[in-house]
Design an enzyme around this catalytic site. Structure first.
Site, PDB file in Angstrom:
ATOM      1  N   HIS A 129      -4.386  -4.781  -9.018  1.00 36.04           N
ATOM      2  CA  HIS A 129      -5.533  -3.581  -8.316  1.00 36.04           C
ATOM      3  C   HIS A 129      -6.864  -4.348  -8.527  1.00 36.04           C
ATOM      4  CE1 HIS A 129      -7.120   0.078  -7.333  1.00 36.04           C
ATOM      5  NE2 HIS A 129      -8.133  -0.147  -8.296  1.00 36.04           N
ATOM      6  N   MET A 169       0.753  -1.340   0.241  1.00 39.33           N
ATOM      7  CA  MET A 169      -0.119  -0.076  -0.023  1.00 39.33           C
ATOM      8  C   MET A 169       0.698   1.244  -0.112  1.00 39.33           C
ATOM      9  SD  MET A 169      -2.987  -1.194  -0.471  1.00 39.33           S
ATOM     10  CE  MET A 169      -4.181   0.236  -0.173  1.00 39.33           C
TER      11      MET A 169
HETATM   12  N1  3YE Z   1       3.526   2.979  -7.409  1.00 47.07           N
HETATM   13  C1  3YE Z   1       3.466   3.635  -8.351  1.00 47.07           C
HETATM   14  N2  3YE Z   1       2.729   3.216  -9.433  1.00 47.07           N
HETATM   15  C2  3YE Z   1       1.811   2.046  -9.177  1.00 47.07           C
HETATM   16  N3  3YE Z   1       2.131   1.426  -5.808  1.00 47.07           N
HETATM   17  C3  3YE Z   1       1.251   0.704  -6.021  1.00 47.07           C
HETATM   18  C4  3YE Z   1       0.900   0.598  -7.447  1.00 47.07           C
HETATM   19  C5  3YE Z   1       1.594   1.645  -8.109  1.00 47.07           C
HETATM   20  C6  3YE Z   1       2.521   2.142  -6.905  1.00 47.07           C
HETATM   21  O1  3YE Z   1       0.758   1.674 -10.256  1.00 47.07           O
HETATM   22  N4  3YE Z   1       4.447   4.591  -8.850  1.00 47.07           N
HETATM   23  C7  3YE Z   1      -2.288   4.575  -0.706  1.00 47.07           C
HETATM   24  C8  3YE Z   1      -1.530   3.529  -1.787  1.00 47.07           C
HETATM   25  C9  3YE Z   1      -2.592   3.169  -3.035  1.00 47.07           C
HETATM   26  C10 3YE Z   1      -1.345   5.427  -0.503  1.00 47.07           C
HETATM   27  O2  3YE Z   1      -1.519   6.428  -1.012  1.00 47.07           O
HETATM   28  N5  3YE Z   1      -0.580   5.403   0.511  1.00 47.07           N
HETATM   29  C11 3YE Z   1       0.310   6.257   1.182  1.00 47.07           C
HETATM   30  C12 3YE Z   1       0.768   5.768   2.368  1.00 47.07           C
HETATM   31  C13 3YE Z   1      -0.347   5.587   3.127  1.00 47.07           C
HETATM   32  C14 3YE Z   1       0.025   4.900   4.549  1.00 47.07           C
HETATM   33  O3  3YE Z   1       0.155   5.804   5.275  1.00 47.07           O
HETATM   34  O4  3YE Z   1      -0.095   3.758   4.857  1.00 47.07           O
HETATM   35  C15 3YE Z   1       1.411   6.515   0.125  1.00 47.07           C
HETATM   36  O5  3YE Z   1       1.930   7.532   0.283  1.00 47.07           O
HETATM   37  O6  3YE Z   1       2.259   5.776  -0.482  1.00 47.07           O
HETATM   38  C16 3YE Z   1       0.572  -0.399  -4.839  1.00 47.07           C
HETATM   39  C17 3YE Z   1      -0.547   0.136  -4.733  1.00 47.07           C
HETATM   40  C18 3YE Z   1      -0.855   1.559  -4.241  1.00 47.07           C
HETATM   41  C19 3YE Z   1      -2.479   1.822  -3.655  1.00 47.07           C
END
Ligand code: 3YE
Length: 201
Positions: free
Chosen positions: A109, A90
């Site tokens: 996803h 995440m």
């Molecule tokens: N990174 C890039 N491209 C992608 N990561 C994921 C897919 C994917 C990727 O296609 N460059 C939610 C994550 C969304 C989010 O905003 N997380 C925060 C942290 C949240 C927390 O504090 O726990 C963040 O800033 O990363 C994987 C799926 C990501 C889903």
């Protein structure tokens, strides 16, 4: 043989489906390391139980994204990883990580992209009222859930569905198409041409 590095944040059911598919001989790869960004991720226990190296790279112990990602990269390189598999991980990856493993990162996803990207797909699907959802395996680029699509599977959204019931129906399909997509990569059958991913015979 490809060496997978699987990145997790949660229960690790997608990880388990990959472990099981390798065990059945349906995926010809080795999981070199499983990484989690939090110590309570049950995926770490699943990895250990399967005899796979499991390491927590605790996001809270890093001051910023870049040091955290440098630590992830160091673990993946130490294990000789050739394909990075995000399985319920995440965290958005910065261009530093994405470029390091350019074209060698996959994500799953739990919706039919490009609809409903982000961290709350099932909630967003139910709020919108669409009648079909599903899951998408895609290559990871600098955007969020925006990279070239490898495989998708559809499921119905049923009256009375909750995030849990819809999520369980989608998860069954995730456990089928993620191992399939990884095996296609391992067989060298994924040809990326811009947004298009061609599956070679
Ligand atoms: N990174 C890039 N491209 C992608 N990561 C994921 C897919 C994917 C990727 O296609 N460059 C939610 C994550 C969304 C989010 O905003 N997380 C925060 C942290 C949240 C927390 O504090 O726990 C963040 O800033 O990363 C994987 C799926 C990501 C889903």
């Amino acid at each position: 043989k490809q060496k997978l590095g699987v990145l997790c944040s949660g229960r690790g059911t997608d990880l388990q489906s990959i472990i099981d598919a390798i065990g059945r001989g349906e995926v010809n790869a080795e999981i070199a390391v499983v990484l989690a960004d939090k110590p309570e991720a049950f995926a770490l226990e699943r990895a250990k139980k399967a005899g796979i190296k499991a390491v927590c790279v605790n996001r809270k112990q890093y001051d910023g994204r870049e040091p955290f990602e440098k630590a992830l990269i160091a673990e993946l390189e130490e294990a000789g990883v050739t394909l990075v598999v995000l399985a319920g991980f995440m965290r958005i990856l910065t261009p530093v990580f994405v470029h390091h493993f350019a074209g060698r990162i996959m994500n799953i996803h739990p919706a039919l992209l490009p609809s409903f990207p982000g961290a709350h797909a099932h909630r967003d699907v139910l709020a919108y009222g669409v009648k079909v959802s599903g899951c998408t395996v895609h290559f990871v680029d600098e955007g969020t859930d925006s990279g070239p699509i490898i495989l998708q599977a559809a499921v119905p959204v049923l009256d009375g569905d909750t995030e849990e019931t819809l999520g369980a129906r989608v998860l069954e399909q995730e456990h089928i198409i993620y191992p399939q997509a990884i095996q296609l990569y391992c067989e060298g059958r994924l040809q990326v041409d811009g947004r298009q991913v061609r599956i070679l015979d």
